[in-house]
Motif scaffolding. Structure first.
Motif, short mmCIF file in Angstrom:
data_model
loop_
_atom_site.label_atom_id
_atom_site.label_comp_id
_atom_site.label_asym_id
_atom_site.label_seq_id
_atom_site.Cartn_x
_atom_site.Cartn_y
_atom_site.Cartn_z
N GLN A 42 4.82 -2.54 9.54
CA GLN A 42 4.93 -1.09 9.75
C GLN A 42 5.92 -0.84 10.88
O GLN A 42 6.03 -1.62 11.83
CB GLN A 42 3.57 -0.47 10.06
CG GLN A 42 2.95 -0.94 11.35
CD GLN A 42 1.65 -0.20 11.65
OE1 GLN A 42 1.67 0.99 11.91
NE2 GLN A 42 0.54 -0.91 11.60
N ARG A 43 6.62 0.28 10.77
CA ARG A 43 7.68 0.55 11.74
C ARG A 43 7.19 1.46 12.86
O ARG A 43 6.12 2.06 12.78
CB ARG A 43 8.89 1.13 11.01
CG ARG A 43 9.33 0.20 9.86
CD ARG A 43 10.78 0.22 9.59
NE ARG A 43 11.56 -0.39 10.65
CZ ARG A 43 12.88 -0.32 10.72
NH1 ARG A 43 13.55 0.37 9.83
NH2 ARG A 43 13.53 -0.91 11.72
N THR A 44 7.99 1.52 13.91
CA THR A 44 7.57 2.27 15.10
C THR A 44 7.26 3.73 14.79
O THR A 44 7.81 4.31 13.85
CB THR A 44 8.65 2.21 16.19
OG1 THR A 44 8.18 2.88 17.35
CG2 THR A 44 9.95 2.89 15.74
N GLY A 103 0.82 -1.22 0.00
CA GLY A 103 0.00 0.00 0.00
C GLY A 103 0.85 1.27 0.00
O GLY A 103 0.40 2.34 -0.39
N GLY A 104 2.06 1.15 0.47
CA GLY A 104 2.99 2.29 0.49
C GLY A 104 2.72 3.31 1.59
O GLY A 104 3.41 4.32 1.69
N THR A 105 1.75 3.05 2.46
CA THR A 105 1.36 4.07 3.46
C THR A 105 2.40 4.28 4.54
O THR A 105 2.40 5.31 5.20
CB THR A 105 0.01 3.72 4.12
OG1 THR A 105 0.15 2.49 4.82
CG2 THR A 105 -1.12 3.63 3.11
N ASN A 106 3.28 3.34 4.76
CA ASN A 106 4.36 3.53 5.73
C ASN A 106 5.70 3.70 5.01
O ASN A 106 6.46 4.62 5.31
CB ASN A 106 4.43 2.37 6.70
CG ASN A 106 5.37 2.63 7.87
OD1 ASN A 106 6.02 1.72 8.35
ND2 ASN A 106 5.44 3.86 8.35
N GLY A 146 -7.95 1.55 14.01
CA GLY A 146 -6.68 2.12 13.56
C GLY A 146 -6.80 3.01 12.34
O GLY A 146 -7.71 2.84 11.52
N ALA A 147 -5.91 3.96 12.21
CA ALA A 147 -5.75 4.82 11.04
C ALA A 147 -7.06 5.52 10.64
O ALA A 147 -7.88 5.86 11.49
CB ALA A 147 -5.16 4.02 9.88
N SER A 148 -7.25 5.73 9.33
CA SER A 148 -8.47 6.38 8.82
C SER A 148 -9.01 5.50 7.70
O SER A 148 -8.31 4.60 7.21
CB SER A 148 -8.11 7.76 8.26
OG SER A 148 -7.23 7.59 7.15
N LEU A 154 8.52 6.87 5.17
CA LEU A 154 9.89 6.65 5.66
C LEU A 154 10.92 7.07 4.61
O LEU A 154 11.99 7.60 4.94
CB LEU A 154 10.09 5.18 6.03
CG LEU A 154 9.32 4.72 7.28
CD1 LEU A 154 9.27 3.20 7.37
CD2 LEU A 154 9.98 5.29 8.54
N MET A 155 10.59 6.85 3.35
CA MET A 155 11.52 7.26 2.29
C MET A 155 11.57 8.78 2.18
O MET A 155 12.64 9.36 2.00
CB MET A 155 11.09 6.62 0.96
CG MET A 155 11.35 5.13 0.93
SD MET A 155 10.63 4.33 -0.51
CE MET A 155 11.60 5.01 -1.84
N LYS A 156 10.42 9.43 2.31
CA LYS A 156 10.40 10.90 2.22
C LYS A 156 11.20 11.53 3.36
O LYS A 156 11.80 12.58 3.21
CB LYS A 156 8.95 11.40 2.26
CG LYS A 156 8.20 11.17 0.97
CD LYS A 156 6.83 11.84 1.07
CE LYS A 156 5.79 11.00 0.40
NZ LYS A 156 4.43 11.32 0.81
N GLU A 157 11.18 10.88 4.53
CA GLU A 157 11.92 11.39 5.69
C GLU A 157 13.39 10.96 5.68
O GLU A 157 14.13 11.20 6.62
CB GLU A 157 11.28 10.91 7.00
CG GLU A 157 9.85 11.37 7.22
CD GLU A 157 9.73 12.87 7.40
OE1 GLU A 157 10.72 13.52 7.77
OE2 GLU A 157 8.63 13.39 7.15
N ASN A 158 13.79 10.22 4.64
CA ASN A 158 15.17 9.73 4.51
C ASN A 158 15.54 8.69 5.58
O ASN A 158 16.71 8.49 5.90
CB ASN A 158 16.17 10.90 4.57
CG ASN A 158 17.26 10.76 3.55
OD1 ASN A 158 17.15 9.91 2.66
ND2 ASN A 158 18.31 11.53 3.69
N VAL A 159 14.55 8.07 6.17
CA VAL A 159 14.80 7.02 7.17
C VAL A 159 15.01 5.69 6.47
O VAL A 159 15.90 4.92 6.81
CB VAL A 159 13.61 6.95 8.17
CG1 VAL A 159 13.79 5.79 9.14
CG2 VAL A 159 13.49 8.27 8.92
N ALA A 160 14.18 5.40 5.47
CA ALA A 160 14.37 4.20 4.63
C ALA A 160 14.96 4.66 3.31
O ALA A 160 14.51 5.64 2.73
CB ALA A 160 13.03 3.51 4.40
#
Ligand SMILES: Cc1cc2nc3c(=O)[nH]c(=O)nc-3n(C[C@H](O)[C@H](O)[C@H](O)COP(=O)(O)OP(=O)(O)OC[C@H]3O[C@@H](n4cnc5c(N)ncnc54)[C@H](O)[C@@H]3O)c2cc1C
Ligand code: SF4
Length: 331
Positions: free
Chosen positions: A115-117, A30-33, A98-100, A37-43
Protein backbone atom coordinates in the motif's frame (compact mmCIF):
# COMPACT_ATOMS: atom_id res chain seq x y z
CA UNK A 1 -9.77 6.88 -14.68
CA UNK A 2 -7.60 5.68 -17.59
CA UNK A 3 -8.57 2.88 -19.95
CA UNK A 4 -7.04 -0.47 -19.02
CA UNK A 5 -7.37 -4.13 -19.97
CA UNK A 6 -8.20 -6.85 -17.48
CA UNK A 7 -6.82 -10.37 -17.21
CA UNK A 8 -7.36 -13.05 -14.57
CA UNK A 9 -4.24 -15.07 -13.75
CA UNK A 10 -4.81 -18.81 -13.26
CA UNK A 11 -1.38 -19.69 -11.83
CA UNK A 12 1.77 -18.02 -10.46
CA UNK A 13 3.83 -18.63 -13.62
CA UNK A 14 1.09 -17.08 -15.76
CA UNK A 15 0.82 -14.02 -13.50
CA UNK A 16 4.57 -13.44 -13.55
CA UNK A 17 4.74 -14.03 -17.32
CA UNK A 18 2.00 -11.47 -17.95
CA UNK A 19 3.54 -8.73 -15.81
CA UNK A 20 7.01 -9.32 -17.26
CA UNK A 21 5.64 -8.59 -20.76
CA UNK A 22 4.20 -5.17 -19.85
CA UNK A 23 5.92 -2.73 -17.50
CA UNK A 24 2.72 -0.66 -17.19
CA UNK A 25 0.72 -3.67 -15.94
CA UNK A 26 -0.14 -4.05 -12.24
CA UNK A 27 -1.40 -6.92 -10.13
CA UNK A 28 -4.69 -6.36 -8.36
CA UNK A 29 -5.58 -8.25 -5.18
CA UNK A 30 -8.19 -6.76 -2.78
CA UNK A 31 -8.10 -3.53 -4.78
CA UNK A 32 -8.62 -1.38 -1.66
CA UNK A 33 -5.61 0.82 -2.40
CA UNK A 34 -4.95 0.40 -6.11
CA UNK A 35 -8.48 1.30 -7.22
CA UNK A 36 -8.44 4.47 -5.10
CA UNK A 37 -5.15 5.47 -6.69
CA UNK A 38 -6.52 4.79 -10.16
CA UNK A 39 -9.67 6.83 -9.49
CA UNK A 40 -7.48 9.76 -8.36
CA UNK A 41 -5.34 9.39 -11.52
CA UNK A 42 -2.24 8.76 -9.39
CA UNK A 43 -1.76 5.18 -10.65
CA UNK A 44 -2.30 4.71 -14.38
CA UNK A 45 -1.78 1.03 -15.25
CA UNK A 46 -2.85 0.02 -18.77
CA UNK A 47 -3.43 -3.60 -17.71
CA UNK A 48 -4.71 -5.14 -14.48
CA UNK A 49 -3.75 -8.72 -13.69
CA UNK A 50 -6.25 -10.11 -11.18
CA UNK A 51 -4.40 -12.50 -8.87
CA UNK A 52 -7.29 -13.36 -6.56
CA UNK A 53 -7.67 -16.90 -8.01
CA UNK A 54 -4.04 -17.88 -7.33
CA UNK A 55 -3.52 -20.64 -4.73
CA UNK A 56 -1.90 -18.28 -2.19
CA UNK A 57 -4.57 -18.30 0.53
CA UNK A 58 -3.10 -20.80 2.99
CA UNK A 59 -1.64 -20.28 6.47
CA UNK A 60 0.65 -23.28 7.00
CA UNK A 61 3.47 -24.44 9.26
CA UNK A 62 6.88 -23.71 7.73
CA UNK A 63 9.89 -26.03 7.84
CA UNK A 64 11.72 -23.99 10.51
CA UNK A 65 8.81 -24.12 12.97
CA UNK A 66 7.30 -20.80 11.92
CA UNK A 67 4.27 -19.94 9.82
CA UNK A 68 3.94 -19.34 6.08
CA UNK A 69 1.19 -16.87 5.20
CA UNK A 70 0.01 -16.87 1.59
CA UNK A 71 0.04 -13.45 -0.10
CA UNK A 72 -3.73 -13.60 -0.68
CA UNK A 73 -4.72 -14.33 2.91
CA UNK A 74 -7.04 -11.49 3.87
CA UNK A 75 -6.18 -9.26 6.83
CA UNK A 76 -9.30 -10.59 8.65
CA UNK A 77 -8.45 -14.26 8.09
CA UNK A 78 -4.91 -13.62 9.28
CA UNK A 79 -5.83 -11.63 12.38
CA UNK A 80 -8.42 -14.19 13.50
CA UNK A 81 -6.43 -17.33 12.61
CA UNK A 82 -6.22 -19.41 15.82
CA UNK A 83 -2.51 -20.16 15.39
CA UNK A 84 -1.69 -16.48 14.76
CA UNK A 85 -3.73 -15.37 17.78
CA UNK A 86 -1.98 -17.96 19.97
CA UNK A 87 1.61 -17.70 18.73
CA UNK A 88 1.82 -14.21 17.15
CA UNK A 89 -0.73 -12.04 19.00
CA UNK A 90 1.37 -8.95 18.19
CA UNK A 91 0.56 -9.43 14.50
CA UNK A 92 -3.10 -10.04 15.17
CA UNK A 93 -3.41 -6.88 17.30
CA UNK A 94 -1.58 -4.71 14.77
CA UNK A 95 -3.86 -5.82 11.93
CA UNK A 96 -7.01 -5.22 13.97
CA UNK A 97 -5.78 -1.71 14.81
CA UNK A 98 -5.95 -0.85 11.11
CA UNK A 99 -8.71 0.11 8.65
CA UNK A 100 -12.27 -1.22 9.17
CA UNK A 101 -13.77 -4.70 9.25
CA UNK A 102 -15.03 -4.31 5.67
CA UNK A 103 -11.61 -3.25 4.40
CA UNK A 104 -9.83 -5.99 6.32
CA UNK A 105 -12.15 -8.54 4.69
CA UNK A 106 -10.88 -7.45 1.25
CA UNK A 107 -7.29 -6.36 1.95
CA UNK A 108 -4.62 -9.01 1.42
CA UNK A 109 -1.23 -9.70 3.00
CA UNK A 110 0.71 -8.87 -0.19
CA UNK A 111 -1.34 -5.74 -0.86
CA UNK A 112 -0.87 -4.48 2.69
CA UNK A 113 2.92 -4.57 2.25
CA UNK A 114 2.62 -2.58 -0.97
CA UNK A 115 0.00 0.00 0.00
CA UNK A 116 1.21 3.48 -0.81
CA UNK A 117 1.68 6.48 1.44
CA UNK A 118 -1.30 8.48 2.65
CA UNK A 119 0.48 11.82 2.10
CA UNK A 120 -2.36 14.05 0.85
CA UNK A 121 -0.09 15.80 -1.69
CA UNK A 122 0.66 12.41 -3.24
CA UNK A 123 -3.07 11.94 -3.90
CA UNK A 124 -3.58 15.51 -5.21
CA UNK A 125 -2.35 15.66 -8.81
CA UNK A 126 -2.56 19.46 -8.72
CA UNK A 127 0.38 19.71 -6.29
CA UNK A 128 4.10 18.90 -6.61
CA UNK A 129 5.17 15.47 -5.37
CA UNK A 130 8.47 13.71 -6.05
CA UNK A 131 6.94 10.32 -5.28
CA UNK A 132 4.07 10.67 -7.77
CA UNK A 133 5.94 12.72 -10.38
CA UNK A 134 9.74 12.54 -9.86
CA UNK A 135 11.51 15.91 -10.05
CA UNK A 136 8.44 18.10 -9.35
CA UNK A 137 9.26 18.86 -5.71
CA UNK A 138 7.62 18.07 -2.38
CA UNK A 139 4.52 19.93 -1.23
CA UNK A 140 4.71 18.51 2.28
CA UNK A 141 8.12 19.69 3.49
CA UNK A 142 6.90 23.27 3.92
CA UNK A 143 3.22 22.39 3.84
CA UNK A 144 0.70 20.57 5.98
CA UNK A 145 2.93 17.84 7.36
CA UNK A 146 1.19 16.76 10.58
CA UNK A 147 1.19 13.08 9.52
CA UNK A 148 4.69 13.08 8.05
CA UNK A 149 8.02 11.45 8.88
CA UNK A 150 10.54 12.49 11.52
CA UNK A 151 13.14 9.78 10.91
CA UNK A 152 15.03 8.74 7.77
CA UNK A 153 13.66 11.63 5.71
CA UNK A 154 15.36 13.20 2.70
CA UNK A 155 15.17 16.59 0.99
CA UNK A 156 13.05 14.88 -1.66
CA UNK A 157 10.31 13.25 0.46
CA UNK A 158 9.09 13.06 4.06
CA UNK A 159 6.23 10.58 3.56
CA UNK A 160 5.44 7.77 6.00
CA UNK A 161 4.57 4.16 5.31
CA UNK A 162 0.98 3.79 6.53
CA UNK A 163 0.71 0.08 7.35
CA UNK A 164 0.04 -1.24 10.87
CA UNK A 165 0.63 -4.87 9.91
CA UNK A 166 4.10 -4.09 8.57
CA UNK A 167 5.21 -2.61 11.91
CA UNK A 168 4.48 -5.94 13.62
CA UNK A 169 6.10 -7.90 10.76
CA UNK A 170 9.24 -5.78 11.14
CA UNK A 171 9.44 -6.56 14.88
CA UNK A 172 8.84 -10.25 14.20
CA UNK A 173 11.59 -10.24 11.52
CA UNK A 174 9.38 -11.76 8.86
CA UNK A 175 10.68 -12.86 5.45
CA UNK A 176 8.96 -11.87 2.21
CA UNK A 177 8.89 -14.63 -0.45
CA UNK A 178 8.66 -13.43 -4.03
CA UNK A 179 8.66 -14.98 -7.52
CA UNK A 180 9.78 -13.23 -10.69
CA UNK A 181 10.94 -14.11 -14.21
CA UNK A 182 14.36 -15.12 -12.78
CA UNK A 183 12.84 -17.42 -10.14
CA UNK A 184 12.17 -17.18 -6.42
CA UNK A 185 13.92 -15.11 -3.77
CA UNK A 186 13.52 -14.23 -0.11
CA UNK A 187 13.71 -10.64 1.18
CA UNK A 188 14.25 -10.02 4.92
CA UNK A 189 11.59 -7.60 6.14
CA UNK A 190 14.12 -4.91 7.08
CA UNK A 191 15.28 -4.83 3.44
CA UNK A 192 11.84 -4.87 1.84
CA UNK A 193 10.80 -1.22 2.23
CA UNK A 194 13.13 1.67 1.32
CA UNK A 195 13.99 5.08 2.71
CA UNK A 196 13.17 7.89 0.25
CA UNK A 197 16.68 9.20 -0.50
CA UNK A 198 16.60 10.77 -3.96
CA UNK A 199 14.35 8.03 -5.36
CA UNK A 200 11.14 8.43 -3.33
CA UNK A 201 9.06 6.98 -6.18
CA UNK A 202 10.48 3.57 -5.19
CA UNK A 203 8.75 2.37 -2.01
CA UNK A 204 10.26 -1.12 -1.89
CA UNK A 205 13.00 -3.33 -3.30
CA UNK A 206 10.45 -5.52 -5.09
CA UNK A 207 10.85 -5.58 -8.87
CA UNK A 208 7.91 -4.36 -10.99
CA UNK A 209 7.78 -7.88 -12.47
CA UNK A 210 7.86 -9.77 -9.16
CA UNK A 211 4.90 -11.30 -7.32
CA UNK A 212 4.79 -11.61 -3.52
CA UNK A 213 3.79 -15.21 -2.87
CA UNK A 214 4.05 -15.42 0.92
CA UNK A 215 5.26 -13.87 4.16
CA UNK A 216 7.05 -16.19 6.56
CA UNK A 217 7.12 -15.73 10.33
CA UNK A 218 10.07 -17.19 12.27
CA UNK A 219 9.29 -19.65 15.06
CA UNK A 220 9.72 -17.08 17.85
CA UNK A 221 6.41 -15.23 18.23
CA UNK A 222 6.91 -13.32 21.53
CA UNK A 223 3.42 -14.32 22.65
CA UNK A 224 4.08 -13.68 26.35
CA UNK A 225 5.54 -10.18 26.18
CA UNK A 226 4.35 -8.00 23.33
CA UNK A 227 2.42 -4.78 22.74
CA UNK A 228 1.04 -2.86 19.78
CA UNK A 229 0.26 0.75 20.62
CA UNK A 230 -1.32 2.94 17.94
CA UNK A 231 -1.81 6.67 18.53
CA UNK A 232 -4.08 8.48 16.07
CA UNK A 233 -6.34 11.49 15.73
CA UNK A 234 -9.52 9.48 16.36
CA UNK A 235 -10.09 6.14 17.99
CA UNK A 236 -10.85 4.10 14.91
CA UNK A 237 -10.55 4.21 11.15
CA UNK A 238 -7.49 6.48 11.10
CA UNK A 239 -3.86 5.98 10.15
CA UNK A 240 -1.21 6.12 12.89
CA UNK A 241 0.43 9.34 13.95
CA UNK A 242 2.82 7.07 15.81
CA UNK A 243 2.64 3.34 16.43
CA UNK A 244 4.95 1.02 18.33
CA UNK A 245 5.32 -2.75 18.13
CA UNK A 246 7.27 -4.28 21.01
CA UNK A 247 8.38 -7.90 21.33
CA UNK A 248 10.27 -8.95 24.44
CA UNK A 249 11.71 -12.22 25.65
CA UNK A 250 11.96 -12.00 29.45
CA UNK A 251 13.31 -14.21 32.20
CA UNK A 252 13.11 -13.43 35.93
CA UNK A 253 12.20 -9.79 35.22
CA UNK A 254 15.23 -9.34 32.92
CA UNK A 255 15.05 -8.73 29.18
CA UNK A 256 16.81 -11.40 27.11
CA UNK A 257 15.72 -10.13 23.68
CA UNK A 258 14.08 -6.85 22.66
CA UNK A 259 12.60 -5.78 19.34
CA UNK A 260 10.94 -2.42 18.73
CA UNK A 261 9.47 -1.17 15.49
CA UNK A 262 7.88 2.24 15.02
CA UNK A 263 5.15 3.12 12.53
CA UNK A 264 3.98 6.53 11.32
CA UNK A 265 7.44 8.07 11.75
CA UNK A 266 9.38 7.04 8.62
CA UNK A 267 9.13 5.87 5.01
CA UNK A 268 9.37 2.31 6.34
CA UNK A 269 8.77 0.55 9.66
CA UNK A 270 11.60 1.98 11.77
CA UNK A 271 13.98 -0.22 13.74
CA UNK A 272 17.28 0.65 15.36
CA UNK A 273 19.29 -2.37 16.59
CA UNK A 274 21.62 -0.11 18.62
CA UNK A 275 18.72 1.23 20.64
CA UNK A 276 17.26 -2.26 21.11
CA UNK A 277 20.64 -3.48 22.41
CA UNK A 278 20.34 -1.06 25.33
CA UNK A 279 17.64 -3.30 26.79
CA UNK A 280 19.29 -6.71 26.55
CA UNK A 281 20.32 -8.16 29.89
CA UNK A 282 18.64 -5.29 31.76
CA UNK A 283 15.73 -5.36 34.20
CA UNK A 284 12.41 -4.02 32.92
CA UNK A 285 12.50 -0.55 34.48
CA UNK A 286 11.16 2.85 33.46
CA UNK A 287 14.72 4.19 33.50
CA UNK A 288 15.91 1.72 30.84
CA UNK A 289 12.77 2.25 28.79
CA UNK A 290 13.36 6.02 28.74
CA UNK A 291 16.96 5.49 27.66
CA UNK A 292 15.90 3.35 24.72
CA UNK A 293 13.21 5.89 23.71
CA UNK A 294 15.80 8.70 23.72
CA UNK A 295 18.18 6.56 21.64
CA UNK A 296 15.50 5.63 19.12
CA UNK A 297 14.52 9.26 18.55
CA UNK A 298 17.97 10.86 18.87
CA UNK A 299 18.20 11.69 15.14
CA UNK A 300 14.55 12.68 14.75
CA UNK A 301 13.81 15.91 12.89
CA UNK A 302 10.48 17.71 12.77
CA UNK A 303 9.14 19.86 9.92
CA UNK A 304 6.92 22.23 11.86
CA UNK A 305 3.44 20.78 12.10
CA UNK A 306 4.79 17.28 12.88
CA UNK A 307 7.52 18.25 15.37
CA UNK A 308 5.20 17.19 18.23
CA UNK A 309 5.66 13.61 17.04
CA UNK A 310 9.18 13.44 18.47
CA UNK A 311 8.00 13.71 22.08
CA UNK A 312 4.86 11.69 21.27
CA UNK A 313 6.99 8.83 19.90
CA UNK A 314 9.25 8.83 22.96
CA UNK A 315 6.28 8.57 25.30
CA UNK A 316 4.66 5.89 23.12
CA UNK A 317 7.84 3.79 23.21
CA UNK A 318 7.99 3.92 27.02
CA UNK A 319 4.30 3.10 27.36
CA UNK A 320 4.42 0.20 24.88
CA UNK A 321 7.49 -1.21 26.66
CA UNK A 322 5.68 -0.97 30.01
CA UNK A 323 2.71 -2.80 28.51
CA UNK A 324 4.86 -5.54 26.94
CA UNK A 325 6.76 -6.06 30.18
CA UNK A 326 3.52 -6.33 32.17
CA UNK A 327 4.03 -3.10 34.18
CA UNK A 328 0.89 -1.58 32.67
CA UNK A 329 -2.28 -3.22 31.35
CA UNK A 330 -3.12 -3.06 27.65
CA UNK A 331 -6.41 -3.37 25.75
C1 LIG B 1 -10.19 4.13 4.23
C2 LIG B 1 -8.99 3.24 4.43
C3 LIG B 1 -8.43 3.15 5.68
C4 LIG B 1 -7.32 2.32 5.89
N1 LIG B 1 -6.74 2.26 7.13
C5 LIG B 1 -5.63 1.51 7.31
C6 LIG B 1 -4.96 1.45 8.56
O1 LIG B 1 -5.36 2.09 9.54
N2 LIG B 1 -3.86 0.65 8.67
C7 LIG B 1 -3.39 -0.07 7.62
O2 LIG B 1 -2.39 -0.77 7.77
N3 LIG B 1 -3.97 -0.02 6.41
C8 LIG B 1 -5.08 0.74 6.24
N4 LIG B 1 -5.67 0.80 5.02
C9 LIG B 1 -4.97 0.21 3.87
C10 LIG B 1 -5.37 -1.19 3.55
O3 LIG B 1 -4.86 -2.03 4.57
C11 LIG B 1 -4.70 -1.50 2.21
O4 LIG B 1 -5.42 -0.79 1.22
C12 LIG B 1 -4.72 -2.96 1.88
O5 LIG B 1 -3.96 -3.70 2.82
C13 LIG B 1 -4.16 -3.22 0.49
O6 LIG B 1 -4.38 -4.59 0.18
P1 LIG B 1 -5.15 -4.99 -1.16
O7 LIG B 1 -5.13 -6.46 -1.24
O8 LIG B 1 -6.50 -4.35 -1.24
O9 LIG B 1 -4.16 -4.34 -2.23
P2 LIG B 1 -4.44 -3.79 -3.70
O10 LIG B 1 -5.11 -2.47 -3.62
O11 LIG B 1 -5.07 -4.84 -4.55
O12 LIG B 1 -2.93 -3.62 -4.18
C14 LIG B 1 -2.06 -2.69 -3.59
C15 LIG B 1 -0.73 -2.74 -4.34
O13 LIG B 1 -0.11 -4.00 -4.14
C16 LIG B 1 0.15 -4.66 -5.37
N5 LIG B 1 -0.04 -6.08 -5.07
C17 LIG B 1 -1.08 -6.65 -4.40
N6 LIG B 1 -0.82 -7.94 -4.15
C18 LIG B 1 0.41 -8.20 -4.67
C19 LIG B 1 1.25 -9.36 -4.70
N7 LIG B 1 0.88 -10.52 -4.15
N8 LIG B 1 2.46 -9.26 -5.30
C20 LIG B 1 2.85 -8.09 -5.86
N9 LIG B 1 2.10 -6.98 -5.87
C21 LIG B 1 0.90 -7.03 -5.26
C22 LIG B 1 -0.83 -4.05 -6.36
O14 LIG B 1 -0.32 -4.11 -7.68
C23 LIG B 1 -0.91 -2.62 -5.85
O15 LIG B 1 0.18 -1.88 -6.34
C24 LIG B 1 -6.79 1.58 4.80
C25 LIG B 1 -7.38 1.67 3.53
C26 LIG B 1 -8.47 2.49 3.34
C27 LIG B 1 -9.09 2.56 1.95
S1 SF4 C 1 6.24 13.84 1.30
FE1 SF4 C 1 6.73 12.47 -0.43
S2 SF4 C 1 4.73 11.75 -1.06
FE2 SF4 C 1 4.37 13.63 0.14
S3 SF4 C 1 4.46 15.38 -1.31
FE3 SF4 C 1 6.51 15.09 -0.55
S4 SF4 C 1 7.42 13.78 -2.13
FE4 SF4 C 1 5.22 13.55 -2.34
Amino acid sequence: MNRFSYERAENVAGAVGSIARNERARFIAGGTNLLDLMKENVARPNQLIDITRLPLKGIDASQDGGLRIGALVTNSDLAYNAEVERRYPLLSKAILAGASAQLRNMATTGGNLLQRTRCSYFYDTGTPCNKRAPGTGCGAIEGFNRMHAILGTSGACIATHPSDMCVALAALEAIVRVTGPKGERAIPFAEFHRLPGDTPHLDTNLGQDELITAVELPAQGFSEHHAYLKLRDRLSYAFALVSVAVALDMKDGHIQEARLALGGVAHKPWRDPRAEALLRGKPATEEHFRAVAEALLRDAKGFGRNTFKIELAKRAVVRALRQAAGLESQP
